[in-house]
Design a protein around this motif. Structure first.
Motif, PDB file in Angstrom:
ATOM      1  N   TYR A  54       4.293 -15.218  21.427  1.00 34.04           N
ATOM      2  CA  TYR A  54       3.952 -14.083  22.073  1.00 34.04           C
ATOM      3  C   TYR A  54       2.265 -13.805  22.326  1.00 34.04           C
ATOM      4  O   TYR A  54       2.098 -13.188  23.233  1.00 34.04           O
ATOM      5  N   ALA A  55       1.656 -14.485  21.518  1.00 29.35           N
ATOM      6  CA  ALA A  55       0.100 -14.418  21.600  1.00 29.35           C
ATOM      7  C   ALA A  55      -0.263 -15.241  22.777  1.00 29.35           C
ATOM      8  O   ALA A  55      -1.340 -14.951  23.602  1.00 29.35           O
ATOM      9  N   GLY A  56       0.401 -16.213  23.275  1.00 25.44           N
ATOM     10  CA  GLY A  56       0.092 -17.003  24.447  1.00 25.44           C
ATOM     11  C   GLY A  56      -1.110 -17.778  24.074  1.00 25.44           C
ATOM     12  O   GLY A  56      -1.453 -18.414  23.054  1.00 25.44           O
ATOM     13  N   ASP A  57      -1.837 -17.974  25.387  1.00 23.90           N
ATOM     14  CA  ASP A  57      -3.376 -18.611  25.241  1.00 23.90           C
ATOM     15  C   ASP A  57      -4.212 -17.692  24.963  1.00 23.90           C
ATOM     16  O   ASP A  57      -5.272 -18.239  25.053  1.00 23.90           O
ATOM     17  N   THR A  58      -4.097 -16.557  24.553  1.00 22.65           N
ATOM     18  CA  THR A  58      -5.375 -15.743  24.169  1.00 22.65           C
ATOM     19  C   THR A  58      -5.988 -16.535  22.830  1.00 22.65           C
ATOM     20  O   THR A  58      -5.122 -16.606  21.892  1.00 22.65           O
ATOM     21  N   ASP A  59      -7.334 -16.309  23.033  1.00 27.43           N
ATOM     22  CA  ASP A  59      -8.086 -16.870  21.723  1.00 27.43           C
ATOM     23  C   ASP A  59      -8.423 -15.784  20.720  1.00 27.43           C
ATOM     24  O   ASP A  59      -8.579 -16.444  19.590  1.00 27.43           O
ATOM     25  N   ASN A  60      -7.946 -14.688  21.022  1.00 28.55           N
ATOM     26  CA  ASN A  60      -8.648 -13.745  20.070  1.00 28.55           C
ATOM     27  C   ASN A  60      -7.361 -13.339  19.074  1.00 28.55           C
ATOM     28  O   ASN A  60      -7.511 -12.508  18.382  1.00 28.55           O
ATOM     29  N   LEU A  61      -5.842 -13.801  19.180  1.00 26.85           N
ATOM     30  CA  LEU A  61      -5.205 -13.466  18.440  1.00 26.85           C
ATOM     31  C   LEU A  61      -4.334 -14.713  17.865  1.00 26.85           C
ATOM     32  O   LEU A  61      -4.126 -15.609  18.364  1.00 26.85           O
ATOM     33  N   SER A  62      -4.132 -14.677  16.692  1.00 25.02           N
ATOM     34  CA  SER A  62      -3.251 -15.597  15.953  1.00 25.02           C
ATOM     35  C   SER A  62      -2.498 -15.286  14.631  1.00 25.02           C
ATOM     36  O   SER A  62      -2.645 -14.093  14.192  1.00 25.02           O
ATOM     37  N   PRO A  63      -1.448 -15.973  14.518  1.00 19.17           N
ATOM     38  CA  PRO A  63      -0.272 -15.623  13.597  1.00 19.17           C
ATOM     39  C   PRO A  63      -0.896 -15.425  12.215  1.00 19.17           C
ATOM     40  O   PRO A  63      -1.835 -16.127  11.546  1.00 19.17           O
ATOM     41  N   LYS A  64      -0.412 -14.406  11.569  1.00 17.72           N
ATOM     42  CA  LYS A  64      -0.702 -14.135  10.133  1.00 17.72           C
ATOM     43  C   LYS A  64       0.465 -13.888   9.233  1.00 17.72           C
ATOM     44  O   LYS A  64       1.294 -13.138   9.885  1.00 17.72           O
ATOM     45  N   ARG A  65       0.620 -14.817   8.292  1.00 14.48           N
ATOM     46  CA  ARG A  65       1.738 -14.735   7.447  1.00 14.48           C
ATOM     47  C   ARG A  65       1.664 -13.543   6.308  1.00 14.48           C
ATOM     48  O   ARG A  65       0.761 -13.449   5.749  1.00 14.48           O
ATOM     49  N   LEU A  66       2.882 -12.573   6.221  1.00 13.03           N
ATOM     50  CA  LEU A  66       2.775 -11.852   5.089  1.00 13.03           C
ATOM     51  C   LEU A  66       3.967 -12.034   4.125  1.00 13.03           C
ATOM     52  O   LEU A  66       5.175 -11.984   4.890  1.00 13.03           O
ATOM     53  N   THR A  67       3.907 -12.233   2.994  1.00 10.92           N
ATOM     54  CA  THR A  67       4.956 -12.333   2.255  1.00 10.92           C
ATOM     55  C   THR A  67       5.991 -11.149   2.053  1.00 10.92           C
ATOM     56  O   THR A  67       5.030 -10.100   2.390  1.00 10.92           O
ATOM     57  N   LEU A  68       7.168 -11.264   1.645  1.00 11.02           N
ATOM     58  CA  LEU A  68       7.912 -10.057   1.765  1.00 11.02           C
ATOM     59  C   LEU A  68       7.469  -9.122   0.637  1.00 11.02           C
ATOM     60  O   LEU A  68       7.038  -8.037   1.019  1.00 11.02           O
ATOM     61  N   PRO A  69       6.745  -9.709  -0.621  1.00 10.91           N
ATOM     62  CA  PRO A  69       6.278  -8.651  -1.661  1.00 10.91           C
ATOM     63  C   PRO A  69       5.081  -7.948  -1.264  1.00 10.91           C
ATOM     64  O   PRO A  69       4.887  -6.678  -1.207  1.00 10.91           O
ATOM     65  N   GLU A  70       4.090  -8.787  -0.271  1.00 11.02           N
ATOM     66  CA  GLU A  70       3.246  -8.116   0.315  1.00 11.02           C
ATOM     67  C   GLU A  70       3.419  -7.239   1.355  1.00 11.02           C
ATOM     68  O   GLU A  70       2.840  -6.055   1.340  1.00 11.02           O
ATOM     69  N   PHE A  71       4.184  -7.305   2.187  1.00  6.74           N
ATOM     70  CA  PHE A  71       4.955  -6.349   3.175  1.00  6.74           C
ATOM     71  C   PHE A  71       5.521  -5.196   2.500  1.00  6.74           C
ATOM     72  O   PHE A  71       5.080  -3.723   2.746  1.00  6.74           O
ATOM     73  N   PHE A  72       6.061  -5.291   1.505  1.00  3.53           N
ATOM     74  CA  PHE A  72       6.893  -4.098   0.709  1.00  3.53           C
ATOM     75  C   PHE A  72       5.740  -3.321   0.087  1.00  3.53           C
ATOM     76  O   PHE A  72       6.042  -1.916   0.134  1.00  3.53           O
ATOM     77  N   ASN A  73       4.871  -3.969  -0.497  1.00  2.00           N
ATOM     78  CA  ASN A  73       4.000  -3.188  -1.642  1.00  2.00           C
ATOM     79  C   ASN A  73       2.738  -2.932  -1.054  1.00  2.00           C
ATOM     80  O   ASN A  73       2.328  -1.842  -1.431  1.00  2.00           O
TER      81      ASN A  73
END
Length: 126
Positions: free
Chosen positions: A65-84
């Motif tokens: 989705y970010a494609g070739d944009t230098d300014n966006l990168s994926p970041k992982r959120l664990t489910l507990p982190e997302f929930f809490n």
């Protein structure tokens, strides 16, 4: 994951991508977002003035989705982190969640609490 399955999944309609998202997130226990260099998350405002956080089931889909944009990168959120952390924060900020944007215009937009409930319901049914 090679490009063909990625493209095939991205071409699913919004409801099918939502189901794929739930299954994958339950299996992997991670949700992926995009952040910029300042670690600020990508927020999108729809044509209907609905602000939402787009989320993906894997790093590959977020990166695509970010494609070739230098300014966006994926970041992982664990489910507990997302929930809490993220669900209360997004709710407080009045932001919805856009589940798994694809190649079409359909997108499942919902409240963070509803996404949490759907994920918890799926986990409980295992």
């Amino acid at each position: 994951m090679n490009e063909e399955p990625l493209d095939t999944i991205l071409e699913l309609d919004g409801e099918e991508r939502f189901d794929y998202f739930l299954d994958t997130v339950i299996e992997e226990r991670d949700i992926w977002i995009l952040v910029n260099g300042d670690n600020r998350f990508l927020k999108i405002v729809s044509d209907d003035d609905v602000a939402y956080l787009p989320v993906w089931p894997s790093e590959a889909f977020a990166a695509h989705y970010a494609g070739d944009t230098d300014n966006l990168s994926p970041k992982r959120l664990t489910l507990p982190e997302f929930f809490n952390k993220w669900v209360p924060g997004l709710t407080k900020d009045g932001l919805d969640v856009g589940v798994f944007p694809g190649t079409d215009d359909t997108l499942w937009i919902m409240s963070p609490a509803d996404l949490k409930k759907d994920l918890q319901d799926e986990m409980a049914s295992l």
